[in-house]
Design an enzyme around this catalytic site. Structure first.
Site, PDB file in Angstrom:
ATOM      1  N   ARG A 100      17.693  35.465  36.880  1.00 58.09           N
ATOM      2  CA  ARG A 100      17.643  36.895  36.564  1.00 58.09           C
ATOM      3  C   ARG A 100      17.451  37.094  35.067  1.00 58.09           C
ATOM      4  O   ARG A 100      16.737  37.988  34.628  1.00 58.09           O
ATOM      5  CB  ARG A 100      18.961  37.551  36.984  1.00 58.09           C
ATOM      6  CG  ARG A 100      18.955  38.129  38.364  1.00 58.09           C
ATOM      7  CD  ARG A 100      20.322  38.759  38.650  1.00 58.09           C
ATOM      8  NE  ARG A 100      20.210  40.112  39.195  1.00 58.09           N
ATOM      9  CZ  ARG A 100      19.705  40.402  40.357  1.00 58.09           C
ATOM     10  NH1 ARG A 100      19.175  39.493  41.117  1.00 58.09           N
ATOM     11  NH2 ARG A 100      19.678  41.646  40.794  1.00 58.09           N
ATOM     12  N   GLY A 145       1.145  49.735  41.278  1.00 57.43           N
ATOM     13  CA  GLY A 145       0.339  50.581  40.394  1.00 57.43           C
ATOM     14  C   GLY A 145      -0.946  51.062  41.051  1.00 57.43           C
ATOM     15  O   GLY A 145      -1.275  52.256  41.013  1.00 57.43           O
ATOM     16  N   HIS A 150      19.694  50.467  40.817  1.00 50.00           N
ATOM     17  CA  HIS A 150      18.707  50.063  41.834  1.00 50.00           C
ATOM     18  C   HIS A 150      18.934  48.585  42.127  1.00 50.00           C
ATOM     19  O   HIS A 150      18.295  47.725  41.556  1.00 50.00           O
ATOM     20  CB  HIS A 150      17.310  50.295  41.269  1.00 50.00           C
ATOM     21  CG  HIS A 150      16.225  50.095  42.268  1.00 50.00           C
ATOM     22  ND1 HIS A 150      16.234  50.656  43.509  1.00 50.00           N
ATOM     23  CD2 HIS A 150      15.071  49.408  42.195  1.00 50.00           C
ATOM     24  CE1 HIS A 150      15.133  50.317  44.155  1.00 50.00           C
ATOM     25  NE2 HIS A 150      14.413  49.551  43.370  1.00 50.00           N
ATOM     26  N   ASP A 188      -4.250  47.483  32.701  1.00 50.08           N
ATOM     27  CA  ASP A 188      -3.573  46.206  32.964  1.00 50.08           C
ATOM     28  C   ASP A 188      -3.936  45.252  31.843  1.00 50.08           C
ATOM     29  O   ASP A 188      -4.923  45.451  31.128  1.00 50.08           O
ATOM     30  CB  ASP A 188      -4.021  45.631  34.312  1.00 50.08           C
ATOM     31  CG  ASP A 188      -3.018  44.637  34.888  1.00 50.08           C
ATOM     32  OD1 ASP A 188      -2.273  45.010  35.816  1.00 50.08           O
ATOM     33  OD2 ASP A 188      -2.978  43.476  34.409  1.00 50.08           O
ATOM     34  N   GLY A 221      -1.246  46.321  39.559  1.00 48.27           N
ATOM     35  CA  GLY A 221      -0.864  45.449  40.661  1.00 48.27           C
ATOM     36  C   GLY A 221      -0.693  46.248  41.943  1.00 48.27           C
ATOM     37  O   GLY A 221      -1.299  47.311  42.112  1.00 48.27           O
ATOM     38  N   VAL A 233       9.002  51.919  36.498  1.00 45.96           N
ATOM     39  CA  VAL A 233       9.146  51.391  37.866  1.00 45.96           C
ATOM     40  C   VAL A 233       9.530  49.905  37.846  1.00 45.96           C
ATOM     41  O   VAL A 233      10.113  49.376  38.787  1.00 45.96           O
ATOM     42  CB  VAL A 233       7.821  51.586  38.657  1.00 45.96           C
ATOM     43  CG1 VAL A 233       7.938  51.076  40.084  1.00 45.96           C
ATOM     44  CG2 VAL A 233       7.409  53.054  38.661  1.00 45.96           C
ATOM     45  N   THR A 234       9.209  49.226  36.765  1.00 46.34           N
ATOM     46  CA  THR A 234       9.434  47.777  36.666  1.00 46.34           C
ATOM     47  C   THR A 234      10.910  47.419  36.799  1.00 46.34           C
ATOM     48  O   THR A 234      11.770  48.090  36.225  1.00 46.34           O
ATOM     49  CB  THR A 234       8.899  47.281  35.298  1.00 46.34           C
ATOM     50  OG1 THR A 234       7.543  47.688  35.166  1.00 46.34           O
ATOM     51  CG2 THR A 234       9.005  45.769  35.180  1.00 46.34           C
TER      52      THR A 234
HETATM   53  N1  APR Z   1       0.571  44.939  30.115  1.00 44.53           N
HETATM   54  C1  APR Z   1      -0.035  45.499  31.165  1.00 44.53           C
HETATM   55  N2  APR Z   1       0.053  45.018  32.416  1.00 44.53           N
HETATM   56  C2  APR Z   1       0.767  43.913  32.608  1.00 44.53           C
HETATM   57  C3  APR Z   1       1.448  43.257  31.548  1.00 44.53           C
HETATM   58  C4  APR Z   1       1.321  43.810  30.249  1.00 44.53           C
HETATM   59  N3  APR Z   1       1.927  43.276  29.188  1.00 44.53           N
HETATM   60  N4  APR Z   1       2.085  42.189  32.060  1.00 44.53           N
HETATM   61  C5  APR Z   1       1.842  42.159  33.373  1.00 44.53           C
HETATM   62  N5  APR Z   1       1.041  43.200  33.706  1.00 44.53           N
HETATM   63  C6  APR Z   1       0.492  43.530  35.022  1.00 44.53           C
HETATM   64  C7  APR Z   1       0.084  42.312  35.829  1.00 44.53           C
HETATM   65  O1  APR Z   1      -1.160  41.806  35.394  1.00 44.53           O
HETATM   66  C8  APR Z   1       0.023  42.878  37.245  1.00 44.53           C
HETATM   67  O2  APR Z   1      -1.277  43.318  37.595  1.00 44.53           O
HETATM   68  O3  APR Z   1       1.465  44.168  35.852  1.00 44.53           O
HETATM   69  C9  APR Z   1       0.978  44.080  37.200  1.00 44.53           C
HETATM   70  C10 APR Z   1       2.174  43.925  38.143  1.00 44.53           C
HETATM   71  O4  APR Z   1       1.693  43.963  39.441  1.00 44.53           O
HETATM   72  P1  APR Z   1       2.288  43.069  40.640  1.00 44.53           P
HETATM   73  O5  APR Z   1       2.550  41.696  40.150  1.00 44.53           O
HETATM   74  O6  APR Z   1       1.394  43.273  41.825  1.00 44.53           O
HETATM   75  O7  APR Z   1       3.723  43.711  40.903  1.00 44.53           O
HETATM   76  P2  APR Z   1       4.051  45.011  41.799  1.00 44.53           P
HETATM   77  O8  APR Z   1       4.336  44.580  43.173  1.00 44.53           O
HETATM   78  O9  APR Z   1       3.023  46.060  41.570  1.00 44.53           O
HETATM   79  O10 APR Z   1       5.430  45.465  41.147  1.00 44.53           O
HETATM   80  C11 APR Z   1       5.459  45.953  39.824  1.00 44.53           C
HETATM   81  O11 APR Z   1       7.359  47.349  40.185  1.00 44.53           O
HETATM   82  O12 APR Z   1       8.713  47.677  42.028  1.00 44.53           O
HETATM   83  C12 APR Z   1       8.586  47.020  40.806  1.00 44.53           C
HETATM   84  O13 APR Z   1       9.840  44.955  41.107  1.00 44.53           O
HETATM   85  C13 APR Z   1       8.544  45.509  40.970  1.00 44.53           C
HETATM   86  O14 APR Z   1       8.811  45.024  38.628  1.00 44.53           O
HETATM   87  C14 APR Z   1       7.879  45.094  39.691  1.00 44.53           C
HETATM   88  C15 APR Z   1       6.898  46.255  39.435  1.00 44.53           C
END
Ligand code: APR
Length: 309
Positions: free
Chosen positions: A87, A13, A174, A32, A10, A117-118
Site C-alpha cells: 500500500r 477516464g 473509500h 494521458d 484509462g 478519483v485516483t
Molecule cells: N499523467 C497522466 N496520466 C497518467 C499519469 C500521469 N502522470 N500516470 C499514469 N497515467 C495514466 C495511465 O497512463 C493510464 O492510462 O492514468 C491512466 C489510469 O488508467 P487505468 O490504469 O486504466 O486505471 P483505471 O481503472 O482507469 O483507474 C484509475 O481510478 O478508481 C480509481 O483505483 C482506480 O486509482 C485508479 C484510478
C-alpha cells in the site's frame, strides 16, 4: 459548452469521457501521459458521435496547454496496485503522479473545479488540495456516490424492486472502513431498517464495503470502471448544471463531524461553485464510532503521506 477535462485516459477516464459526451454535459478534453492513447480514444468517441447524435467536441492530447479554461477537471491518472506492491509503494507512486497533475491544473486551469478519483481516494484528494492551493470547495473526491450506488443495487436485487426508488447513503473513507448507513437508506422514503431483517442488512453492507474487491476478483486483471465512471458523471452533471443535488462526497472537513484537516465522505450539496454546503447528519453512537474509525484510518494515511514529502 462547458469544458470538462479528464486526466488519465484509462478505463475509468475514457468511460467517463464517453458518458459525459453522450449526455452532452460539455466539450471533453482527454489527456494521458501515454502518447497516442488519449488521441486514439478521443477519435473513437468522435467517430461514435454521428451514430448517437451528440455534439460534444472531444479532444485527445498529451499537452496540458489544452486544458486551459476547463470548468471541471476529473483526475483518474495513476497506477493500480500490482501483485507484490505494498500500500505504501502505491501511495508513493500515486502521490507523485497526483502532485504532478495538480501542479499542471493549478497552472493551466486555475479556475476549475477538481474531482479526484485516483486511489487511495481520500489521501489523493488531500494531496490535490495541498498541491493546487485551491479553496476546499473546489477540490473533492468521488467515493460515496459509487459506494451508495453499489449499496442501492444490492438492495434492489434483494427486494426485487426498481433501483429508481432507492436512495442510499454511505459515509466515511473509500475503503474497508466505509460506513454504509441503513437508517438513512430508503426505498420510496421507507428506511430499509423497516423493510429488511437485520442479518440481511449486514450482508448487504458487507458486500458494499467489499464491492471493489468483488469486481477485481472477477476481472482478475483491472478493476471496476462502469460504475465509477457513472458516479463521476453524476457529480460532473451536478456541478455543470448547478443542480444542488445532495450526494455523499469526499470533502475537506474543517470542524464538521468533529474533524479538522482531513478528507472524508459526507453528504454535501453540489453545485456550480462545487461543495456549496456540508450536511451534518445526527448520528447514533454506533454510527459515530464507525465514522471515527474511518477518519482515524484516513488520518493515518495522510500522516504517512506527510512523512513521504
Ligand atoms: N499523467 C497522466 N496520466 C497518467 C499519469 C500521469 N502522470 N500516470 C499514469 N497515467 C495514466 C495511465 O497512463 C493510464 O492510462 O492514468 C491512466 C489510469 O488508467 P487505468 O490504469 O486504466 O486505471 P483505471 O481503472 O482507469 O483507474 C484509475 O481510478 O478508481 C480509481 O483505483 C482506480 O486509482 C485508479 C484510478
Amino acid at each position: 459548452m462547458p469544458k470538462i477535462t479528464i486526466i488519465g485516459a484509462g478505463a475509468v477516464g475514457a468511460t467517463a469521457a464517453q458518458r459525459i459526451a453522450e449526455k452532452e454535459l460539455g466539450d471533453v478534453v482527454l489527456t494521458d501521459i501515454v502518447e497516442g492513447l488519449p488521441q486514439g480514444k478521443a477519435l473513437d468517441l468522435v467517430e461514435a458521435a454521428p451514430l448517437f447524435g451528440y455534439d460534444s467536441k472531444i479532444l485527445g492530447t498529451n499537452d496540458y496547454k489544452d486544458i486551459e479554461g476547463s470548468d471541471v477537471v476529473v483526475i483518474t491518472a495513476g497506477i493500480a496496485r500490482k501483485p507484490g506492491m505494498t500500500r505504501e509503494d502505491l501511495l508513493k507512486i500515486n502521490t507523485k503522479i497526483i502532485r504532478e497533475v495538480s501542479q499542471n491544473i493549478a497552472k493551466y486551469a486555475p479556475e476549475s473545479i477538481i474531482i479526484t478519483v485516483t486511489n487511495p481516494l481520500d489521501i489523493m484528494t488531500y494531496v490535490t488540495l495541498k498541491t493546487t492551493g485551491f479553496e476546499p470547495a473546489r477540490v473533492f473526491g468521488m467515493s460515496g456516490v459509487l459506494d451508495a450506488g453499489r449499496f442501492a443495487s444490492f438492495i434492489a436485487m434483494e427486494l426485487g424492486c426498481s433501483v429508481r426508488d432507492i436512495n442510499a447513503m454511505v459515509l466515511g473513507g473509500h475503503g474497508d472502513t466505509m460506513v454504509p448507513l441503513p437508517r438513512f437508506t430508503t426505498v420510496s422514503g421507507v428506511p430499509i431498517t423497516e423493510l429488511v431483517p437485520e442479518d440481511t442488512i449486514l450482508r448487504l453492507v458487507d458486500r458494499t464495503v467489499n464491492g471493489g474487491a468483488e469486481i477485481v476478483n472477477l476481472l482478475k486483471t483491472g478493476s471496476a470502471f462502469y460504475a465509477p465512471s457513472a458516479a463521476v458523471t453524476n457529480m460532473v452533471e451536478a456541478v455543470i448544471k448547478d443542480t444542488k443535488r445532495i450526494l455523499p462526497v469526499c470533502v475537506y472537513l474543517d470542524g464538521e463531524y468533529g474533524r479538522k484537516d482531513i478528507y472524508l465522505g459526507v453528504p454535501v450539496k453540489l453545485g456550480r461553485r462545487g461543495v456549496e454546503e456540508i450536511i451534518e447528519l445526527k448520528l447514533t453512537d454506533d454510527e459515530k464510532k464507525a465514522l471515527d474509525r474511518s477518519a482515524e484510518a484516513v488520518k493515518a494515511g495522510i500522516a504517512s503521506f506527510t512523512e513521504l514529502y
